[in-house]
Design a protein around this motif. Structure first.
Motif, PDB file in Angstrom:
ATOM      1  N   PHE A 178     -12.763 -10.972  -5.998  1.00 59.62           N
ATOM      2  CA  PHE A 178     -12.024  -9.712  -6.007  1.00 59.62           C
ATOM      3  C   PHE A 178     -11.017  -9.764  -7.154  1.00 59.62           C
ATOM      4  CE2 PHE A 178     -11.894  -6.585  -2.345  1.00 59.62           C
ATOM      5  CZ  PHE A 178     -13.212  -6.807  -1.961  1.00 59.62           C
ATOM      6  N   LYS A 187      -2.170  -2.874   7.318  1.00 61.52           N
ATOM      7  CA  LYS A 187      -1.964  -2.053   6.120  1.00 61.52           C
ATOM      8  C   LYS A 187      -0.502  -1.833   5.780  1.00 61.52           C
ATOM      9  CE  LYS A 187      -4.496   1.484   7.322  1.00 61.52           C
ATOM     10  NZ  LYS A 187      -5.207   2.792   7.225  1.00 61.52           N
ATOM     11  N   ASN A 189       0.818  -1.207   0.000  1.00 63.30           N
ATOM     12  CA  ASN A 189       0.000   0.000   0.000  1.00 63.30           C
ATOM     13  C   ASN A 189       0.854   1.261   0.000  1.00 63.30           C
ATOM     14  OD1 ASN A 189      -2.521  -1.430   0.167  1.00 63.30           O
ATOM     15  ND2 ASN A 189      -2.014  -1.872   2.294  1.00 63.30           N
ATOM     16  N   ARG A 238      -6.831  -6.285  -5.764  1.00 64.07           N
ATOM     17  CA  ARG A 238      -7.141  -4.857  -5.737  1.00 64.07           C
ATOM     18  C   ARG A 238      -8.138  -4.559  -4.613  1.00 64.07           C
ATOM     19  NH1 ARG A 238     -10.093  -1.159 -10.429  1.00 64.07           N
ATOM     20  NH2 ARG A 238      -9.997   0.799  -9.261  1.00 64.07           N
ATOM     21  N   ALA A 239      -7.880  -3.490  -3.865  1.00 63.81           N
ATOM     22  CA  ALA A 239      -8.722  -3.159  -2.720  1.00 63.81           C
ATOM     23  C   ALA A 239      -9.298  -1.755  -2.767  1.00 63.81           C
ATOM     24  CB  ALA A 239      -7.924  -3.322  -1.418  1.00 63.81           C
ATOM     25  N   ASP A 240      -8.791  -0.889  -3.645  1.00 63.26           N
ATOM     26  CA  ASP A 240      -9.221   0.513  -3.612  1.00 63.26           C
ATOM     27  C   ASP A 240     -10.549   0.761  -4.325  1.00 63.26           C
ATOM     28  OD1 ASP A 240      -8.373   0.126  -6.188  1.00 63.26           O
ATOM     29  OD2 ASP A 240      -6.895   1.749  -6.196  1.00 63.26           O
ATOM     30  N   LEU A 254     -14.287  -5.215   2.144  1.00 59.96           N
ATOM     31  CA  LEU A 254     -12.916  -5.696   2.287  1.00 59.96           C
ATOM     32  C   LEU A 254     -12.802  -6.649   3.481  1.00 59.96           C
ATOM     33  CD1 LEU A 254     -10.875  -2.407   1.700  1.00 59.96           C
ATOM     34  CD2 LEU A 254     -11.180  -4.309   0.103  1.00 59.96           C
ATOM     35  N   TRP A 299      -3.633  -8.486   6.918  1.00 62.43           N
ATOM     36  CA  TRP A 299      -4.621  -7.400   6.954  1.00 62.43           C
ATOM     37  C   TRP A 299      -3.955  -6.088   7.352  1.00 62.43           C
ATOM     38  CZ3 TRP A 299      -9.373  -6.132   5.444  1.00 62.43           C
ATOM     39  CH2 TRP A 299      -9.974  -4.995   6.025  1.00 62.43           C
ATOM     40  N   ARG A 319      -5.709   1.692   1.039  1.00 59.42           N
ATOM     41  CA  ARG A 319      -5.484   0.292   0.705  1.00 59.42           C
ATOM     42  C   ARG A 319      -5.524   0.125  -0.812  1.00 59.42           C
ATOM     43  NH1 ARG A 319      -5.436  -3.660   4.603  1.00 59.42           N
ATOM     44  NH2 ARG A 319      -6.308  -3.084   6.621  1.00 59.42           N
ATOM     45  N   ILE A 363      -5.026  -5.849  -1.080  1.00 57.32           N
ATOM     46  CA  ILE A 363      -5.060  -6.798   0.026  1.00 57.32           C
ATOM     47  C   ILE A 363      -4.252  -8.005  -0.425  1.00 57.32           C
ATOM     48  CG2 ILE A 363      -6.496  -8.511   1.196  1.00 57.32           C
ATOM     49  CD1 ILE A 363      -8.542  -6.494   1.735  1.00 57.32           C
TER      50      ILE A 363
END
Length: 306
Positions: free
Chosen positions: A231, A277, A180, A249-251, A258, A275, A205, A208
């Motif tokens: 995801f 960050k 991140n 991808r998390a954004d 999430l 998890w 984020r 993940i």
């Protein structure tokens, strides 16, 4: 004003003019502060915060002169300059931490159901886009713009630089990456301490990372592939030891979504520490120093990075 050789400036008209701006109080203040006990990076930040009335270039030169004497975690001139600039802009304040996922025990029945799909790392390679051979060429494929990235040769030997700087470096012997992006090269916490890698430094984020290390590699590939239906999977790499790391991808998702995704991954046996960050993952294409093996990228799909 007498010549001050301890500053170590190069010869030349421009530096001569800079030398003329360096007064004894500045040199004395920096030398005294650097001789006190304490973590070097924190002292650099402290000195920079107390010398805001002096020319920025002069402060940077003084601090970099002392940084060159450090044998561990030596700061480059660019890092010193970035830190001084951020101090003068008043950046780096603590913010509240987000709520994490709930504890989820491993579900053997779910593991068995997913593992029965029977995917493999070979199939993952077949579906991948072409993978560059150097980490410095892989990073621009999964990060847009010029974010601050934390990259380490080892866990205790890392730096925060812009992507544009990392692209100019040979990272083939580096091992770690914080997936991140950061919003600054350092952060001043509420208690006055300075951190160069923490959750509060993370701007958002971006990914993940899901890691499995308690199953065969093909089983791990199957579980990551199954999660990729839920995801977007941007990248998957081999750690050089016994695990795969899937960059999802998390954004694009809300925090509750999430959390649900990560809880599902934990039921399959994913490492709950990922998890965090600011947790280090493996650098794509880097080197595992313990095993001497390359951290091979098995799969990449750059469009999934957003």
């Amino acid at each position: 004003m007498p010549y001050l050789p301890e500053i170590g400036l190069l010869q030349g008209r421009e530096n001569t003019m800079l030398m003329a701006r360096l007064a004894h109080p500045l040199v004395k203040a920096v030398r005294k502060a650097m001789s006190t006990p304490g973590e070097f990076h924190s002292k650099v930040m402290l000195v920079a915060s107390h010398l805001k009335d002096y020319p920025e270039d002069a402060v940077i030169e003084c601090l970099h002169h002392h940084a060159k004497r450090v044998t561990r975690r030596r700061m480059s001139r660019t890092e010193v300059a970035n830190l001084v600039t951020w101090v003068r802009q008043g950046k780096g304040h603590s913010r509240r931490e987000e709520k994490g996922p709930k504890e989820c025990p491993v579900s053997p029945s779910l593991q068995a159901e997913v593992d029965s799909i029977g995917w493999s790392i070979d199939k993952m390679r077949e579906r991948s886009e072409p993978v560059p051979g150097d980490p410095s060429a892989i990073l621009p494929l999964i990060y847009k713009g010029d974010p601050w990235l934390c990259v380490g040769r080892l866990c205790h030997d890392f730096a925060v630089r812009r992507l544009s700087e990392w692209r100019q470096m040979d990272l083939t012997r580096h091992e770690r990456l914080c997936p991140n992006p950061f919003n600054a090269p350092f952060l001043t916490k509420q208690d006055g301490s300075t951190s160069f890698k923490c959750n509060e430094l993370v701007s958002h984020r971006k990914f993940i990372v899901i890691e499995f290390d308690e199953a065969e590699l093909d089983q791990q590939a199957t579980r990551i592939g199954w999660l990729a239906k839920r995801f977007p999977l941007c990248l998957c790499l081999f750690s050089g030891s016994k695990s795969l790391h899937g960059y999802f991808r998390a954004d694009h998702a809300t925090l509750p979504r999430l959390r649900l995704f990560f809880e599902l991954a934990m039921k399959l046996g994913a490492d709950k520490m990922m998890w965090t960050k600011s947790q280090f993952s493996r650098l794509p294409g880097g080197l595992n120093h313990k095993t001497g093996k390359q951290q091979e990228v098995l799969f990449i799909h750059a469009d999934n990075a957003g």
